[in-house]
Design a protein around this motif. Structure first.
Motif, short mmCIF file in Angstrom:
data_model
loop_
_atom_site.label_atom_id
_atom_site.label_comp_id
_atom_site.label_asym_id
_atom_site.label_seq_id
_atom_site.Cartn_x
_atom_site.Cartn_y
_atom_site.Cartn_z
N THR A 48 0.83 -1.21 0.00
CA THR A 48 0.00 0.00 0.00
C THR A 48 0.86 1.25 0.00
O THR A 48 0.59 2.20 -0.74
N GLU A 49 1.91 1.26 0.81
CA GLU A 49 2.80 2.42 0.86
C GLU A 49 3.56 2.58 -0.45
O GLU A 49 3.80 3.70 -0.90
N PHE A 50 3.94 1.46 -1.06
CA PHE A 50 4.59 1.51 -2.37
C PHE A 50 3.67 2.21 -3.37
O PHE A 50 4.10 3.10 -4.11
N GLY A 51 2.41 1.83 -3.39
CA GLY A 51 1.44 2.44 -4.29
C GLY A 51 1.28 3.92 -4.05
O GLY A 51 1.20 4.72 -4.99
N LYS A 52 1.24 4.31 -2.78
CA LYS A 52 1.12 5.74 -2.43
C LYS A 52 2.34 6.53 -2.91
O LYS A 52 2.21 7.62 -3.45
N ARG A 53 3.53 5.97 -2.69
CA ARG A 53 4.75 6.65 -3.14
C ARG A 53 4.79 6.75 -4.66
O ARG A 53 5.16 7.79 -5.21
N LEU A 54 4.40 5.68 -5.32
CA LEU A 54 4.36 5.68 -6.78
C LEU A 54 3.45 6.79 -7.29
O LEU A 54 3.83 7.59 -8.15
N LYS A 55 2.26 6.88 -6.75
CA LYS A 55 1.30 7.91 -7.17
C LYS A 55 1.84 9.31 -6.88
O LYS A 55 1.74 10.21 -7.72
N GLU A 56 2.41 9.47 -5.70
CA GLU A 56 2.96 10.77 -5.31
C GLU A 56 4.04 11.24 -6.29
O GLU A 56 4.02 12.37 -6.77
N VAL A 57 4.96 10.35 -6.63
CA VAL A 57 6.05 10.71 -7.54
C VAL A 57 5.50 10.96 -8.95
O VAL A 57 5.91 11.89 -9.63
N ALA A 74 11.38 -0.41 -14.29
CA ALA A 74 10.86 0.42 -15.38
C ALA A 74 10.20 1.69 -14.82
O ALA A 74 10.41 2.80 -15.34
N ILE A 75 9.43 1.54 -13.77
CA ILE A 75 8.77 2.69 -13.13
C ILE A 75 9.83 3.64 -12.59
O ILE A 75 9.75 4.85 -12.78
N SER A 76 10.81 3.08 -11.90
CA SER A 76 11.90 3.87 -11.33
C SER A 76 12.62 4.69 -12.39
O SER A 76 12.87 5.88 -12.22
N TYR A 136 13.54 4.18 -2.82
CA TYR A 136 12.48 5.08 -2.38
C TYR A 136 11.10 4.47 -2.68
O TYR A 136 10.23 4.46 -1.82
N LEU A 137 10.92 3.97 -3.88
CA LEU A 137 9.63 3.39 -4.22
C LEU A 137 9.28 2.20 -3.33
O LEU A 137 8.17 2.09 -2.82
N LEU A 138 10.24 1.31 -3.13
CA LEU A 138 9.98 0.09 -2.38
C LEU A 138 9.92 0.28 -0.88
O LEU A 138 9.07 -0.30 -0.20
N LEU A 139 10.82 1.11 -0.34
CA LEU A 139 10.95 1.21 1.12
C LEU A 139 10.77 2.62 1.67
O LEU A 139 10.80 2.81 2.89
N GLY A 140 10.67 3.60 0.79
CA GLY A 140 10.52 4.97 1.27
C GLY A 140 11.82 5.63 1.64
O GLY A 140 11.85 6.70 2.24
N LYS A 141 12.94 4.99 1.30
CA LYS A 141 14.27 5.54 1.61
C LYS A 141 14.76 6.38 0.46
O LYS A 141 14.68 5.97 -0.69
N GLU A 142 15.26 7.55 0.78
CA GLU A 142 15.89 8.38 -0.24
C GLU A 142 17.39 8.15 -0.15
O GLU A 142 18.09 8.83 0.56
N SER A 143 17.85 7.17 -0.92
CA SER A 143 19.25 6.79 -0.80
C SER A 143 20.14 7.49 -1.81
O SER A 143 21.34 7.44 -1.69
N GLU A 144 19.54 8.12 -2.81
CA GLU A 144 20.35 8.72 -3.86
C GLU A 144 20.38 10.24 -3.73
O GLU A 144 19.34 10.88 -3.64
N PRO A 145 21.55 10.83 -3.74
CA PRO A 145 21.66 12.28 -3.71
C PRO A 145 20.94 12.92 -4.89
O PRO A 145 20.49 14.05 -4.81
N GLN A 146 20.79 12.19 -6.00
CA GLN A 146 20.13 12.72 -7.19
C GLN A 146 18.69 13.13 -6.87
O GLN A 146 18.21 14.13 -7.38
#
Length: 96
Positions: free
Chosen positions: A7-16, A55-57, A66-76
């Motif tokens: 569910t959180e993955f879906g929310k993050r996907l929609k948000e992005v 592909a989504i990423s 970020y999509l899978l776990l909500g972590k922003e691991s990339e400085p990009q």
């Protein structure tokens, strides 16, 4: 340790997707799935393959972490947010 939450993955996907200014139709077409399937993913009612997550990423220019776990691991990701804010400020300043 964090675990995957569909569910959180879906929310993050929609948000992005919305932050990128894409409709569900545009993203679905770009990653070669139906709008209905994308809708179910965003609602947390369906899961997707690793290939589709990648592909989504790539399409949304966001890390899989970020999509899978909500972590922003990339400085990009942070740099992109700063650019977006700067662009919005530039537009605001130029309208006055």
């Amino acid at each position: 340790m964090q675990f995957f939450d569909q569910t959180e993955f879906g929310k993050r996907l929609k948000e992005v997707r919305l932050l990128r200014g894409l409709t569900r139709e545009q993203l679905a077409e770009a990653i070669h799935i139906s709008q209905e399937y994308l809708c179910k993913i965003e609602q947390g009612r369906r899961c997707c393959s690793v290939y589709l997550v990648v592909a989504i990423s790539c399409q949304l220019h966001v890390s899989t972490d970020y999509l899978l776990l909500g972590k922003e691991s990339e400085p990009q990701d942070k740099l992109e947010k700063i650019r977006k804010i700067a662009d919005e400020l530039f537009i605001t300043i130029n309208t006055y």
